[in-house]
Each structure stands twice: as C-alpha cells, then as structure tokens.
Write an enzyme that holds these catalytic residues in place. Structure first.
Site, PDB file in Angstrom:
ATOM      1  CB  SER A 174     -23.860  -3.972  12.071  1.00  0.00           C
ATOM      2  OG  SER A 174     -22.783  -4.650  11.454  1.00  0.00           O
ATOM      3  NE  ARG A 232     -11.537 -13.286  21.071  1.00  0.00           N
ATOM      4  CZ  ARG A 232     -12.131 -14.371  20.611  1.00  0.00           C
ATOM      5  NH1 ARG A 232     -13.280 -14.761  21.148  1.00  0.00           N
ATOM      6  NH2 ARG A 232     -11.599 -15.069  19.624  1.00  0.00           N
ATOM      7  CD  GLU A 261     -11.240 -15.100  28.356  1.00  0.00           C
ATOM      8  OE1 GLU A 261     -10.603 -15.947  27.685  1.00  0.00           O
ATOM      9  OE2 GLU A 261     -12.336 -14.663  27.995  1.00  0.00           O
ATOM     10  CG  HIS A 279     -13.284 -17.946  26.081  1.00  0.00           C
ATOM     11  ND1 HIS A 279     -12.342 -16.995  25.772  1.00  0.00           N
ATOM     12  CD2 HIS A 279     -13.972 -18.168  24.921  1.00  0.00           C
ATOM     13  CE1 HIS A 279     -12.451 -16.657  24.490  1.00  0.00           C
ATOM     14  NE2 HIS A 279     -13.438 -17.358  23.959  1.00  0.00           N
TER      15      HIS A 279
END
Length: 313
Positions: A174, A232, A261, A279
């Site tokens: 992170s 994503r 997409e 998705h």
C-alpha cells in the site's frame, strides 16, 4: 427539482434511471445520435452528471456545461472524472463507497477458487459428456496459500478477512504501512509478488498505479503464481500478461476488468489457465440498488442545500 437537468452518461441501472426520472429532467447521453447537439441544446439546464466506471466527466464535458454543479459516480472508482478540473471549477464529486465492498470481495474469493480449482473447466467437462470418459485432472488447493493484496483499503481489507478464513497468510502493498493490521507489509509490488502465491489487485486506478502489474511483477509471481484483478483493467499490462501466460512464466489469471472494456484480447480466449468475467464485481441486485440510492441521495442533498452523503470533492 423537476427542472434540474441531469445528464446520465451511459446505461447503468434501470432502477437508477427510474429514480432519477421521478425527480429530475433526465437526459440520456448514450441515446442521442448527435451528442454535440444534445449538449448545446441543454448546456444551460444541465446541473448534474451521473457517470460510472465506463463513462464519467472529462475536462471537455465539464467545459461544455457552464452550470454543472455536481458529478455523481455510480461507482467507487473516480478514474473517469477529471477531479482537478472539478476542484478548479468548484464542482462537487461523489461516489458509492462501502456498499459494494462485500460483493467485490466475495467475487475476488470466487475468482481465486474458480481459477485454482478450475471450476469453469469442470462445468464444461460435465456438460460436454467427457466425465463418462474419465476423471477430471487434479487441481490446486486454495487453503493455506499466501495471498498478496495490492491496496489494503476497504475492498482489500475485506478480501484479506475472507482469505484468512481459508488459513491463508496475508501480505500487502500500500502507499503507507497500515499500523493497525497484523499482515506483512512489502515496500514494493515486486517484493509482494515474490512472496505470494496469489496476487490480488484491489487499489484505485491513478497515473501511479497504471500498469502497476508489469512484466517484472509477473515474473516475480512466477510460473506457479496466479493473478486476480478486481480493480481496474489498466492496472495490468495486458500485452505482458498475455506473453507471461502463453510462455508459461505465470501460472494463471482471473480477471473481472480489462484495459479496453468491453473489448477483451482474443488471445486470452483460448487459454485454459484464465477466468474471464464482464466487470461484474458489484453486479448484484441488492448492491446496484444501494449504489443507485446513494447517487440519488447525493443529488437530492446537493440541490436541497444539505451535506453530501459521500463527498469526494
């Protein structure tokens, strides 16, 4: 509020459309054959834009709408909204956090199981009648595998908790160390991949996280490692992914999102070590309705002069 123009960028939810139409002057951007004419005709009345992970509000659209006050995203992601332009012009921005966390985390675990236990192949094996010819091949165990998570936010944390139930050691990368968790932190994604059997992408998409999973990360994950992407599409360098899978440098991949997409690289279609979804991370009736309620609630709050429910800007 019936006179307030709300521009909906693409099909999202019939429930959301109905709720917006009850309250506002709803304009459907995707149904207009001449989009420039639509914007020119209604530019002064449009005070809100509703977008999602596919279509939001870029700098050009914001400039074309002089009375735009708020952009409400039917998504937790904000990568389709020009946040800088919104801040510059004093336009409020909202999204739909929290309500989709559980569904996306559930799906991540489902993808791991589908990939390691080859559930989709098993289904096809039975349907094709091949079971009568012999047993299905052995698969890979999930329990006890080390799970590395890129992004330990709401969704990443929910995935970690679910994976713990499978006795999986949890590692994470992170932007900052999370002092309140016991999971092992790695300072780079490469280090995380080297020390994980399963790598899950669960971070927001920014310029810094675009292609955060590149060739180096895939090679670090290795021929027995697998990649799960519920973040994503652009988080993963798809061309490098295809090479890694076809060359045997990566064990497998399960993807709910793609770079362009709804276009998916056809090279992935013939591979048995991939699971592909359209998705659908938050795609349950319950969650999509809750997301719609947040979108509508934010718009109602804004135009009533009340505090936004989930403000971003």
């Amino acid at each position: 509020m019936e006179s307030i123009g709300v521009l909906m960028m693409c099909p999202m939810s019939s429930y959301l459309e109905n709720e917006l139409e009850k309250r506002f002057n709803l304009l459907r951007f995707w149904t207009s054959p001449e989009k420039s004419v639509l914007l020119e005709t209604h530019r002064n009345s449009i005070r809100a834009v509703v977008g999602n992970a596919s279509a939001g509000a870029d700098a050009q659209l914001i400039s074309d709408l002089p009375n735009l006050e708020i952009v409400s995203s039917f998504s937790v992601g904000l990568d389709k909204i020009d946040l800088g332009k919104c801040k510059e012009k004093g336009i409020r921005v909202t999204n739909t956090p929290d309500v989709l966390t559980e569904d996306v985390a559930d799906l991540a675990i489902g993808l791991i199981l589908a990939l390691l236990r080859r559930l989709c192949e098993c289904d096809r094996y039975v349907r094709s009648g091949k079971w009568k010819q012999g047993e299905f091949q052995l698969t890979t165990k999930f329990s006890g595998k080390s799970v590395g998570i890129i992004g330990l936010g709401r969704i990443g944390t929910a995935i970690a908790k679910r994976a713990e139930a499978f006795s999986c050691p949890i590692n994470y990368y992170s932007r900052t160390i999370k002092p309140d968790v016991a999971y092992k932190y790695y300072p780079t994604v490469v280090d995380l991949a080297q020390n994980s059997d399963i790598l899950v992408v669960a971070c927001p998409l920014t310029e810094q996280t675009r292609h955060i999973v590149d060739r180096q990360v895939m090679d670090a994950l290795g021929a027995k490692g697998v990649l799960i992407n519920i973040g994503r599409g652009p988080h993963v360098d798809e061309q490098e992914l295809i090479k890694a899978l076809t060359e045997g440098r990566l064990g497998g991949a399960a993807l709910d999102v793609f770079e362009q997409e709804p276009h998916v690289p056809e090279e992935l279609f013939g591979l048995e070590n991939v699971v592909l979804l359209p998705h659908v991370g938050s795609g349950t009736v319950e969650t999509r309705n809750a997301m719609a309620d947040l979108v509508v609630g934010n718009l109602e709050a804004h135009f009533s002069g009340k505090s936004l429910l989930t403000p971003v800007v």
